[in-house]
Design a protein around this motif. Sequence first.
Motif, PDB file in Angstrom:
ATOM      1  N   ARG A   1      19.737  26.848 129.101  1.00 46.10           N
ATOM      2  CA  ARG A   1      19.154  26.462 130.390  1.00 46.10           C
ATOM      3  C   ARG A   1      20.167  25.605 131.137  1.00 46.10           C
ATOM      4  O   ARG A   1      20.996  24.926 130.533  1.00 46.10           O
ATOM      5  N   ALA A   2      20.085  25.657 132.449  1.00 43.45           N
ATOM      6  CA  ALA A   2      21.051  24.958 133.296  1.00 43.45           C
ATOM      7  C   ALA A   2      20.381  23.790 133.999  1.00 43.45           C
ATOM      8  O   ALA A   2      19.159  23.751 134.178  1.00 43.45           O
ATOM      9  N   GLY A   3      21.207  22.833 134.412  1.00 42.18           N
ATOM     10  CA  GLY A   3      20.671  21.694 135.139  1.00 42.18           C
ATOM     11  C   GLY A   3      21.773  20.900 135.798  1.00 42.18           C
ATOM     12  O   GLY A   3      22.958  21.221 135.695  1.00 42.18           O
ATOM     13  N   ALA A   4      21.371  19.860 136.487  1.00 42.20           N
ATOM     14  CA  ALA A   4      22.313  18.961 137.146  1.00 42.20           C
ATOM     15  C   ALA A   4      21.712  17.570 137.179  1.00 42.20           C
ATOM     16  O   ALA A   4      20.488  17.405 137.291  1.00 42.20           O
ATOM     17  N   ARG A   5      22.585  16.595 137.058  1.00 41.66           N
ATOM     18  CA  ARG A   5      22.179  15.207 137.231  1.00 41.66           C
ATOM     19  C   ARG A   5      23.309  14.495 137.951  1.00 41.66           C
ATOM     20  O   ARG A   5      24.390  14.342 137.415  1.00 41.66           O
ATOM     21  N   GLY A   6      23.045  14.058 139.184  1.00 41.05           N
ATOM     22  CA  GLY A   6      24.105  13.473 139.976  1.00 41.05           C
ATOM     23  C   GLY A   6      25.213  14.485 140.180  1.00 41.05           C
ATOM     24  O   GLY A   6      24.984  15.625 140.579  1.00 41.05           O
ATOM     25  N   ARG A   7      26.433  14.096 139.841  1.00 39.48           N
ATOM     26  CA  ARG A   7      27.584  14.999 139.996  1.00 39.48           C
ATOM     27  C   ARG A   7      27.831  15.871 138.777  1.00 39.48           C
ATOM     28  O   ARG A   7      28.720  16.725 138.807  1.00 39.48           O
ATOM     29  N   VAL A   8      27.068  15.687 137.719  1.00 38.08           N
ATOM     30  CA  VAL A   8      27.293  16.453 136.488  1.00 38.08           C
ATOM     31  C   VAL A   8      26.503  17.752 136.530  1.00 38.08           C
ATOM     32  O   VAL A   8      25.293  17.746 136.759  1.00 38.08           O
ATOM     33  N   ARG A   9      27.186  18.845 136.309  1.00 36.54           N
ATOM     34  CA  ARG A   9      26.545  20.152 136.158  1.00 36.54           C
ATOM     35  C   ARG A   9      26.621  20.525 134.676  1.00 36.54           C
ATOM     36  O   ARG A   9      27.649  20.334 134.041  1.00 36.54           O
ATOM     37  N   TYR A  10      25.530  21.082 134.140  1.00 40.07           N
ATOM     38  CA  TYR A  10      25.526  21.348 132.701  1.00 40.07           C
ATOM     39  C   TYR A  10      24.692  22.567 132.361  1.00 40.07           C
ATOM     40  O   TYR A  10      23.853  23.023 133.155  1.00 40.07           O
ATOM     41  N   ARG A  11      24.950  23.093 131.173  1.00 39.51           N
ATOM     42  CA  ARG A  11      24.097  24.084 130.528  1.00 39.51           C
ATOM     43  C   ARG A  11      23.969  23.676 129.073  1.00 39.51           C
ATOM     44  O   ARG A  11      24.913  23.146 128.476  1.00 39.51           O
ATOM     45  N   CYS A  12      22.832  23.975 128.477  1.00 40.66           N
ATOM     46  CA  CYS A  12      22.630  23.561 127.095  1.00 40.66           C
ATOM     47  C   CYS A  12      21.850  24.614 126.314  1.00 40.66           C
ATOM     48  O   CYS A  12      21.038  25.364 126.863  1.00 40.66           O
ATOM     49  N   SER A  13      22.138  24.653 125.017  1.00 42.70           N
ATOM     50  CA  SER A  13      21.371  25.435 124.064  1.00 42.70           C
ATOM     51  C   SER A  13      20.466  24.468 123.309  1.00 42.70           C
ATOM     52  O   SER A  13      20.320  23.301 123.684  1.00 42.70           O
ATOM     53  N   GLU A  14      19.900  24.920 122.219  1.00 43.22           N
ATOM     54  CA  GLU A  14      19.020  24.051 121.445  1.00 43.22           C
ATOM     55  C   GLU A  14      19.776  22.864 120.857  1.00 43.22           C
ATOM     56  O   GLU A  14      19.224  21.771 120.721  1.00 43.22           O
ATOM     57  N   THR A  15      21.060  23.051 120.519  1.00 46.67           N
ATOM     58  CA  THR A  15      21.791  21.996 119.807  1.00 46.67           C
ATOM     59  C   THR A  15      23.003  21.459 120.551  1.00 46.67           C
ATOM     60  O   THR A  15      23.557  20.435 120.141  1.00 46.67           O
ATOM     61  N   MET A  16      23.431  22.117 121.639  1.00 45.32           N
ATOM     62  CA  MET A  16      24.729  21.794 122.242  1.00 45.32           C
ATOM     63  C   MET A  16      24.628  21.824 123.761  1.00 45.32           C
ATOM     64  O   MET A  16      23.899  22.644 124.336  1.00 45.32           O
ATOM     65  N   LEU A  17      25.368  20.933 124.408  1.00 44.69           N
ATOM     66  CA  LEU A  17      25.401  20.857 125.872  1.00 44.69           C
ATOM     67  C   LEU A  17      26.848  20.854 126.350  1.00 44.69           C
ATOM     68  O   LEU A  17      27.690  20.141 125.810  1.00 44.69           O
ATOM     69  N   PHE A  18      27.126  21.665 127.355  1.00 39.93           N
ATOM     70  CA  PHE A  18      28.434  21.680 128.031  1.00 39.93           C
ATOM     71  C   PHE A  18      28.227  21.145 129.436  1.00 39.93           C
ATOM     72  O   PHE A  18      27.304  21.567 130.145  1.00 39.93           O
ATOM     73  N   GLY A  19      29.101  20.232 129.851  1.00 37.06           N
ATOM     74  CA  GLY A  19      28.991  19.675 131.191  1.00 37.06           C
ATOM     75  C   GLY A  19      30.339  19.526 131.849  1.00 37.06           C
ATOM     76  O   GLY A  19      31.383  19.495 131.181  1.00 37.06           O
ATOM     77  N   ALA A  20      30.329  19.426 133.171  1.00 38.09           N
ATOM     78  CA  ALA A  20      31.557  19.234 133.939  1.00 38.09           C
ATOM     79  C   ALA A  20      31.256  18.338 135.131  1.00 38.09           C
ATOM     80  O   ALA A  20      30.175  18.419 135.737  1.00 38.09           O
ATOM     81  N   ILE A  21      32.222  17.485 135.459  1.00 42.35           N
ATOM     82  CA  ILE A  21      32.089  16.576 136.590  1.00 42.35           C
ATOM     83  C   ILE A  21      33.479  16.306 137.140  1.00 42.35           C
ATOM     84  O   ILE A  21      34.455  16.264 136.393  1.00 42.35           O
TER      85      ILE A  21
END
Length: 320
Positions: free
Chosen positions: A46-66
């Motif tokens: 699933r994908a999301g954003a918080r402030g300037r951080v964009r991310y996608r995550c699985s059940e155990t792991m999250l990748f983000g970029a800012i």
Amino acid sequence: MLGVAILGDGEAGFVPNGVPLARVATPVLAGPQAICEVWRAGGPVRAGARGRVRYRCSETMLFGAIELDERAMPAGMEGVSVLQRATAAVYREVFALLDEAGYPALFRAWNYFPAINAVADGSERYWQFNAGRQEAFGAGGRSTTGRVPAACALGSAHGPFTLYFIALREAPLAIENPRQVCAYHYPEQYGPRSPTFARASLALSQTPPVLFVSGTASIVGHKTLHPGDVVAQTAESFRNIAAVLAEARRADPAGSGLDSRDLAYKVYVRYPGDLGAVRACFREHVGDAVPVVFVQADVCRDDLLVEIEASGGHAMEDGR
């Protein structure tokens, strides 16, 4: 697809909407003008954003970029550089996201910003970055020694401060190198605030375990070895990687994928003219059958000519 990093200044292909993307101006030294580094998960994301951080995550792991343009930072306190404040701001946003989303363990961080070795605002910019990173770790309730993530910090050709990262629900193991002083214990001659990273990070919570070897250079103890000799520096970097892999095997005796020929590599070369010598030395140590990309970037010390990072335990495709 969890996330993408594009290395170089060319187009590297279509990136779907909602996939976090980091663009890094580290020119590719062999092959196409740009390389696409793609991180994937084995299940639904699933994908999301918080402030300037964009991310996608699985059940155990999250990748983000800012990313954060230093020129957009407001005027700050006297004695605190723009880069220090930008670094602290970026990491504070990342830690706020990780705590909120439930992936508190920062696993691997890639940091890029221009003029890493330049002196500005009274000190070297890499030192300013270290001060901002350490400040944010402390403010976010993270340790600045011991259980710290794998990481690298490189000088890009241009562009904003860019961070992309992987985080986990369960904390990985920090792996150190017995040939080197822990980076967070470096003496003050390398800056008033020490770097905040481990030599490698091993996630036993993943199946199979995933290993990230931090950016590794020709440092033994805390000193740079072989100044001016790019071949000797490359060989010394591989000796350090071998020592880190030996420590990782001690932490996970049953683990596979912890041999130098089972890893994927990113090699940062300060001077493009050194590429041939670095590639020959690389081939001597790990052969031709491993995934590798060579890019131009400035290394964190001005007497270091090459830095090598590696990872394993994940699916690997070689787009060369």
